[in-house]
Enzyme design. Structure first.
Site, mmCIF file in Angstrom:
data_model
loop_
_atom_site.group_PDB
_atom_site.id
_atom_site.type_symbol
_atom_site.label_atom_id
_atom_site.label_comp_id
_atom_site.label_asym_id
_atom_site.label_seq_id
_atom_site.Cartn_x
_atom_site.Cartn_y
_atom_site.Cartn_z
ATOM 1 N N HIS A 197 27.389 -34.801 3.136
ATOM 2 C CA HIS A 197 26.587 -35.977 2.802
ATOM 3 C C HIS A 197 27.447 -37.248 2.846
ATOM 4 O O HIS A 197 27.098 -38.221 3.519
ATOM 5 C CB HIS A 197 25.946 -35.778 1.424
ATOM 6 C CG HIS A 197 25.160 -36.951 0.930
ATOM 7 N ND1 HIS A 197 23.784 -36.982 0.965
ATOM 8 C CD2 HIS A 197 25.536 -38.142 0.404
ATOM 9 C CE1 HIS A 197 23.365 -38.139 0.487
ATOM 10 N NE2 HIS A 197 24.410 -38.863 0.128
ATOM 11 N N GLU A 198 28.560 -37.215 2.137
ATOM 12 C CA GLU A 198 29.389 -38.433 2.079
ATOM 13 C C GLU A 198 29.989 -38.749 3.445
ATOM 14 O O GLU A 198 30.105 -39.912 3.834
ATOM 15 C CB GLU A 198 30.477 -38.304 1.005
ATOM 16 C CG GLU A 198 29.962 -37.956 -0.407
ATOM 17 C CD GLU A 198 28.803 -38.813 -0.898
ATOM 18 O OE1 GLU A 198 28.643 -39.952 -0.414
ATOM 19 O OE2 GLU A 198 28.030 -38.332 -1.760
ATOM 20 N N HIS B 42 27.548 -40.543 5.671
ATOM 21 C CA HIS B 42 27.442 -41.980 5.389
ATOM 22 C C HIS B 42 28.378 -42.801 6.290
ATOM 23 O O HIS B 42 28.200 -44.011 6.411
ATOM 24 C CB HIS B 42 27.793 -42.276 3.935
ATOM 25 C CG HIS B 42 26.644 -42.162 2.977
ATOM 26 N ND1 HIS B 42 25.460 -42.845 3.134
ATOM 27 C CD2 HIS B 42 26.511 -41.467 1.816
ATOM 28 C CE1 HIS B 42 24.650 -42.571 2.111
ATOM 29 N NE2 HIS B 42 25.259 -41.730 1.296
ATOM 30 N N GLU C 90 20.226 -43.565 2.354
ATOM 31 C CA GLU C 90 20.234 -42.210 1.778
ATOM 32 C C GLU C 90 19.311 -41.221 2.497
ATOM 33 O O GLU C 90 19.667 -40.062 2.667
ATOM 34 C CB GLU C 90 19.912 -42.270 0.279
ATOM 35 C CG GLU C 90 20.937 -43.060 -0.536
ATOM 36 C CD GLU C 90 22.361 -42.495 -0.490
ATOM 37 O OE1 GLU C 90 22.542 -41.325 -0.080
ATOM 38 O OE2 GLU C 90 23.297 -43.239 -0.855
ATOM 39 N N GLU D 11 30.635 -42.633 -0.951
ATOM 40 C CA GLU D 11 31.117 -42.671 0.432
ATOM 41 C C GLU D 11 32.073 -43.820 0.735
ATOM 42 O O GLU D 11 31.962 -44.468 1.779
ATOM 43 C CB GLU D 11 29.900 -42.750 1.357
ATOM 44 C CG GLU D 11 29.059 -44.055 1.254
ATOM 45 C CD GLU D 11 27.959 -44.033 0.205
ATOM 46 O OE1 GLU D 11 28.076 -43.277 -0.780
ATOM 47 O OE2 GLU D 11 26.970 -44.776 0.374
ATOM 48 N N ASN D 12 33.015 -44.098 -0.151
ATOM 49 C CA ASN D 12 33.943 -45.197 0.125
ATOM 50 C C ASN D 12 34.655 -44.933 1.454
ATOM 51 O O ASN D 12 35.196 -43.845 1.652
ATOM 52 C CB ASN D 12 34.920 -45.331 -1.040
ATOM 53 C CG ASN D 12 34.189 -45.672 -2.328
ATOM 54 O OD1 ASN D 12 33.330 -46.555 -2.343
ATOM 55 N ND2 ASN D 12 34.476 -44.942 -3.403
ATOM 56 N N ARG E 22 28.881 -36.738 -14.758
ATOM 57 C CA ARG E 22 28.084 -36.925 -13.543
ATOM 58 C C ARG E 22 26.621 -37.055 -13.940
ATOM 59 O O ARG E 22 26.041 -36.136 -14.551
ATOM 60 C CB ARG E 22 28.290 -35.722 -12.613
ATOM 61 C CG ARG E 22 27.508 -35.820 -11.332
ATOM 62 C CD ARG E 22 27.746 -34.602 -10.451
ATOM 63 N NE ARG E 22 26.879 -34.664 -9.292
ATOM 64 C CZ ARG E 22 26.705 -33.665 -8.437
ATOM 65 N NH1 ARG E 22 27.346 -32.518 -8.621
ATOM 66 N NH2 ARG E 22 25.897 -33.794 -7.415
ATOM 67 N N MET E 23 26.004 -38.173 -13.600
ATOM 68 C CA MET E 23 24.665 -38.480 -14.137
ATOM 69 C C MET E 23 23.637 -37.410 -13.798
ATOM 70 O O MET E 23 22.804 -37.065 -14.620
ATOM 71 C CB MET E 23 24.217 -39.854 -13.654
ATOM 72 C CG MET E 23 25.041 -40.957 -14.309
ATOM 73 S SD MET E 23 24.363 -42.594 -14.021
ATOM 74 C CE MET E 23 24.818 -42.842 -12.334
ATOM 75 N N TYR F 113 16.011 -40.473 -1.023
ATOM 76 C CA TYR F 113 16.810 -39.398 -0.420
ATOM 77 C C TYR F 113 15.915 -38.394 0.316
ATOM 78 O O TYR F 113 16.034 -38.200 1.525
ATOM 79 C CB TYR F 113 17.586 -38.627 -1.502
ATOM 80 C CG TYR F 113 18.776 -39.363 -2.073
ATOM 81 C CD1 TYR F 113 18.611 -40.373 -3.012
ATOM 82 C CD2 TYR F 113 20.076 -39.028 -1.701
ATOM 83 C CE1 TYR F 113 19.704 -41.028 -3.560
ATOM 84 C CE2 TYR F 113 21.175 -39.679 -2.247
ATOM 85 C CZ TYR F 113 20.986 -40.682 -3.172
ATOM 86 O OH TYR F 113 22.069 -41.334 -3.700
ATOM 87 N N GLY G 155 29.213 -37.809 -5.350
ATOM 88 C CA GLY G 155 30.172 -38.340 -4.397
ATOM 89 C C GLY G 155 29.844 -39.788 -4.110
ATOM 90 O O GLY G 155 28.731 -40.245 -4.372
ATOM 91 N N GLN H 295 33.617 -48.086 -9.256
ATOM 92 C CA GLN H 295 32.362 -47.649 -8.635
ATOM 93 C C GLN H 295 31.589 -48.934 -8.367
ATOM 94 O O GLN H 295 30.994 -49.509 -9.273
ATOM 95 C CB GLN H 295 31.598 -46.693 -9.562
ATOM 96 C CG GLN H 295 30.164 -46.385 -9.138
ATOM 97 C CD GLN H 295 30.056 -45.791 -7.734
ATOM 98 O OE1 GLN H 295 30.820 -44.906 -7.358
ATOM 99 N NE2 GLN H 295 29.130 -46.300 -6.949
ATOM 100 N N ASP I 59 20.216 -49.625 -9.491
ATOM 101 C CA ASP I 59 20.608 -48.262 -9.882
ATOM 102 C C ASP I 59 19.392 -47.449 -10.343
ATOM 103 O O ASP I 59 19.429 -46.219 -10.342
ATOM 104 C CB ASP I 59 21.661 -48.290 -11.004
ATOM 105 C CG ASP I 59 23.031 -48.741 -10.495
ATOM 106 O OD1 ASP I 59 23.228 -48.793 -9.267
ATOM 107 O OD2 ASP I 59 23.899 -49.056 -11.332
HETATM 108 N N1 BES Z 1 26.007 -43.555 -2.353
HETATM 109 C C1 BES Z 1 25.578 -42.479 -3.157
HETATM 110 C C2 BES Z 1 25.864 -42.693 -4.622
HETATM 111 C C3 BES Z 1 25.242 -43.931 -5.203
HETATM 112 C C4 BES Z 1 23.950 -44.295 -4.899
HETATM 113 C C5 BES Z 1 25.968 -44.712 -6.070
HETATM 114 C C6 BES Z 1 23.404 -45.458 -5.439
HETATM 115 C C7 BES Z 1 25.428 -45.852 -6.608
HETATM 116 C C8 BES Z 1 24.136 -46.232 -6.303
HETATM 117 C C9 BES Z 1 26.179 -41.158 -2.706
HETATM 118 O O1 BES Z 1 26.304 -41.041 -1.332
HETATM 119 C C10 BES Z 1 25.222 -40.082 -3.122
HETATM 120 O O2 BES Z 1 24.132 -40.084 -2.638
HETATM 121 N N2 BES Z 1 25.664 -39.197 -3.990
HETATM 122 C C11 BES Z 1 24.884 -38.063 -4.400
HETATM 123 C C12 BES Z 1 25.306 -36.911 -3.552
HETATM 124 C C13 BES Z 1 24.282 -35.923 -3.262
HETATM 125 C C14 BES Z 1 22.961 -36.448 -2.826
HETATM 126 C C15 BES Z 1 24.834 -34.937 -2.266
HETATM 127 C C16 BES Z 1 25.173 -37.792 -5.854
HETATM 128 O O3 BES Z 1 26.007 -38.489 -6.431
HETATM 129 O O4 BES Z 1 24.597 -36.910 -6.438
HETATM 130 ZN ZN ZN Z 2 24.410 -40.812 -0.397
#
Ligand code: BES
Ligand code: ZN
Length: 657
Positions: A342-343, A346, A365, A318-319, A603-604, A429, A316, A186, A421
């Site tokens: 969403h991904e 990106h 975002e 977005e790699n 998942r955080m 968002y 998710g 990650q 982070d």
């Molecule tokens: N790119 C992000 C995840 C991310 C953001 C990782 C900042 C590290 C630092 C990803 O696209 C994202 O926004 N994931 C969300 C998805 C949700 C908003 C649909 C998530 O993980 O909850």
């Molecule tokens: Zn995102």
């Protein structure tokens, strides 16, 4: 902070090239900036103009991009599941921006460097001297490499550390199949440096190639062109021809299989997850097509999904070419597929046009949430899209009421000296998306879609700042259609810690049903037994649980749990909202299931609110600490850091009382 602690010169007689001082510069930059930039200052005779990337200061990188810019990265790594390390080499091909520069500074964190070599264009590699600075807790260690005057290539031999912040090593027991280990990376935001020494800033984009050696029987996949079958000898080769920022370099290794979904879309997952994932996400191709129709061509070839084990710290990631997905969105009823939208979005907002620094994160975002809502509306209809918009708005209101630093409630916070982070909140968002929804409302959808498409086309494969976007917005929308939105209004959206009074708050009829049901129950007019939830979506449940008053009396929570079996739900997203309510109300009968929840998912978004709610009281904090001690080894290093911050803050607050 950056004083060298080691200066190793592997082979002193090879230092000769250092003395050959020559001002000839390497040209061939592909990373030129957008046309709107002012002419760049020249640094030396015949010097390449300094590209945009070099002129923006990124507070989260040590890289001296005013001297060198990476064009290409070649990785050659072995995956060692016994020692929990990657080892091998990274080769960077660089453009010289400043011909006189004799030092290349790269970002690293917790890497063990064993040797560094440099080479001229086509020439042979020779070892060079380097030093690794003392580590900064957020940024890691600057790696300073001596660059002979003609050198434009550098190869670094290194090994990662088992605790690398961007890697998670899983035992077979932590996977679905329980037979094979699993590794995933990650890199976002600044974790690529924990597994590759590189210029770890989103201003710089590079293409990459990789050779990855795994134990036999496992499949390796990357954010690149991917295999569709197991390799007999465990060796895989990858190529990502498009230039991407470092935070999008990704690797996963495990017991993976491939299943096609559409022409350009497929899913990779452990065998036992494959069929359910392919069914849940079967609309991916349709979403891709809709997105292209509105926002322009998809420029990455394939769009595949990788289903990760439950410890994946995000929903998710977005790699490019291979979105990483948490298994917690596979609910059986497609009610969380907006995460794929969403991904996928990106691929335009973020991967094609990238935030230049982490302060500009809302450009990634906020745009992506807006695009997501557009795609969901096209593919699944207005009702579903309005539920998405409304759950986002409901979360944003709560977040704004809880954030302590006023600056964090604005679209562009100041993250220098802080971990990027920490800015992953609903503000970039959802406030970002509401800003774009506001502009869409003012200019009309056709005009605004066209504007966004123009932004992506004109800045494709570039990294942009908020100032770049504001200049573009002013030129392409405000000036071209005058009298609709004022510059002062834009300033308000950008800098206000509040929501502007004309925010287009979304309305959802599905949520109005939930409001009515909740009120009827809480006011005593309808007993719970008569509440009709048979057709509620996951979003409706989330909204219901999010909008319950807390603390709620234990008898009411008990009634809810008895009627809807919430503690036993297999839907982790609903479970997270329920356990948060239970913790805020100190409803102890739910705690055994809450404990299982925190032990079963990493998942955080699904664990942080529960830990935060528990930690509000001394007893709850003690329980949270106990549970964390059990669960910690199953969490990703990034999730560990985040939970530890929550617990430390609660401890400090309670000690202060
Ligand atoms: N790119 C992000 C995840 C991310 C953001 C990782 C900042 C590290 C630092 C990803 O696209 C994202 O926004 N994931 C969300 C998805 C949700 C908003 C649909 C998530 O993980 O909850
Ligand atoms: Zn995102």
């Amino acid at each position: 902070m950056t004083s060298p602690i080691a200066l190793r010169i592997p082979n002193p007689h090879l230092l000769k090239p250092l003395l050959r001082y020559c001002a000839t510069l390497c040209c061939g930059l592909t990373l030129t900036s957008c046309a709107s930039q002012a002419p760049a200052p020249q640094t030396a005779q015949n010097a390449t103009p300094i590209p945009q990337q070099a002129r923006i200061v990124d507070p989260h990188s040590y890289a001296n991009t005013d001297a060198f810019i990476t064009q290409r990265i070649a990785l050659d790594l072995s995956v060692d599941f016994d020692r929990h390390v990657l080892s091998g080499s990274a080769e960077l091909t660089l453009s010289r921006i400043n011909g006189g520069a004799d030092t290349l500074v790269l970002d690293t964190r917790d890497l063990e460097i064993s040797a560094v070599e440099t080479a001229e264009r086509e020439g042979a590699y020779r070892s060079t001297s380097y030093s690794l600075a003392q580590a900064d807790p957020i940024l890691g260690s600057a790696l300073r490499i001596t660059m002979p005057q003609q050198a434009t290539r550098v190869r670094i031999y290194y090994t990662t550390r088992p605790q690398a912040s961007g890697l998670q090593w899983l035992s077979p027991a932590q996977t679905a199949g329980k037979q094979q280990p699993f590794l995933f990376t990650q890199s976002q935001a600044i974790h690529a440096r924990s597994w590759i020494p590189l210029q770890d800033t989103p201003r710089v984009r590079a293409a990459y190639d990789a050779r990855i050696k795994t134990p036999p029987g496992l499949m390796a996949v990357m954010s690149a062109e991917n295999p569709q079958a197991l390799s007999a000898d465990g060796e895989y080769r990858f190529s990502m021809p498009q230039p991407i920022p470092s935070y999008l370099i990704a690797l996963a290794v495990g017991d993976l299989r491939y299943q096609a979904m559409g022409q350009r879309t497929a899913v990779y997952a452990e065998p036992s997850m494959l069929a359910a994932a392919a069914a849940e996400f079967e609309d991916t191709e349709a979403m891709l097509e809709r997105c292209e129709a509105i926002f322009g061509p998809y420029r990455w070839g394939r769009y595949d999904l990788l289903i990760l084990p439950p410890s994946f710290p995000y929903g998710g990631m977005e790699n490019p070419r291979l979105t990483f997905v948490t298994p917690s969105v596979i609910t059986g009823d497609k009610s969380l597929v907006s995460l794929i939208a969403h991904e996928l979005a990106h691929s335009w907002s973020g991967n094609l046009v990238t935030n230049a620094t982490w302060n500009d994160f809302w450009l990634n975002e906020g745009f992506t949430v807006h695009l997501t809502n557009r795609i969901v509306e096209e593919v699944f209809g207005l009702d579903v899209a309005q539920q998405e918009r409304a759950i986002g708005a409901s979360d944003l209101k709560r977040t704004l009421s809880e954030l302590e630093q006023p600056r964090d409630k604005t679209l562009v916070p100041e993250l220098a000296g802080r971990d990027p982070d920490d800015n992953v909140t609903d503000v970039p968002y959802e406030k970002g998306a509401l800003f774009l929804a506001y502009l869409e409302q003012q200019y009309g959808r056709p005009r605004f879609d066209e504007f966004l498409r123009g932004w992506f086309d004109a800045h494709a494969f570039q990294s942009e700042t908020t100032a770049d976007f504001r200049a573009w917005l002013d030129r392409e929308l405000l000036q071209k259609t005058p009298g609709v939105v004022s510059a002062a209004k834009i300033e308000e959206w950008m800098t206000s810690t509040e929501m502007p009074t004309d925010t287009p708050w979304p309305q959802s009829t599905a949520f109005a049903t939930v409001d009515a049901a909740r009120e009827a129950w809480l006011s005593g007019s309808t007993p719970l037994a008569e509440m009709d939830t048979a057709h509620w979506s996951t979003r409706q449940w989330e909204y219901f649980l999010n909008s319950l008053p807390t603390p709620l009396p234990a008898a009411q929570l008990a009634a809810l749990d008895e009627r809807f079996n919430l503690s036993q739900t297999t839907n982790r997203v609903i479970a997270a909202r329920w356990f948060r309510d239970a913790a805020l109300s100190q409803y102890q009968p739910a705690y055994p299931a809450l404990r299982k929840h925190l032990n079963s998912i990493g998942r955080m978004l699904l664990i942080e609110p529960v830990y935060t709610a528990l930690a509000k009281t001394p007893d709850g904090l003690a329980l949270a600490e106990q549970i964390y001690a059990e669960a910690r080894s199953g969490y990703h290093p990034i999730a560990q850091t985040s939970v530890e911050k929550i617990l430390a803050k609660a401890r400090a607050e309670q000690a202060g009382h």
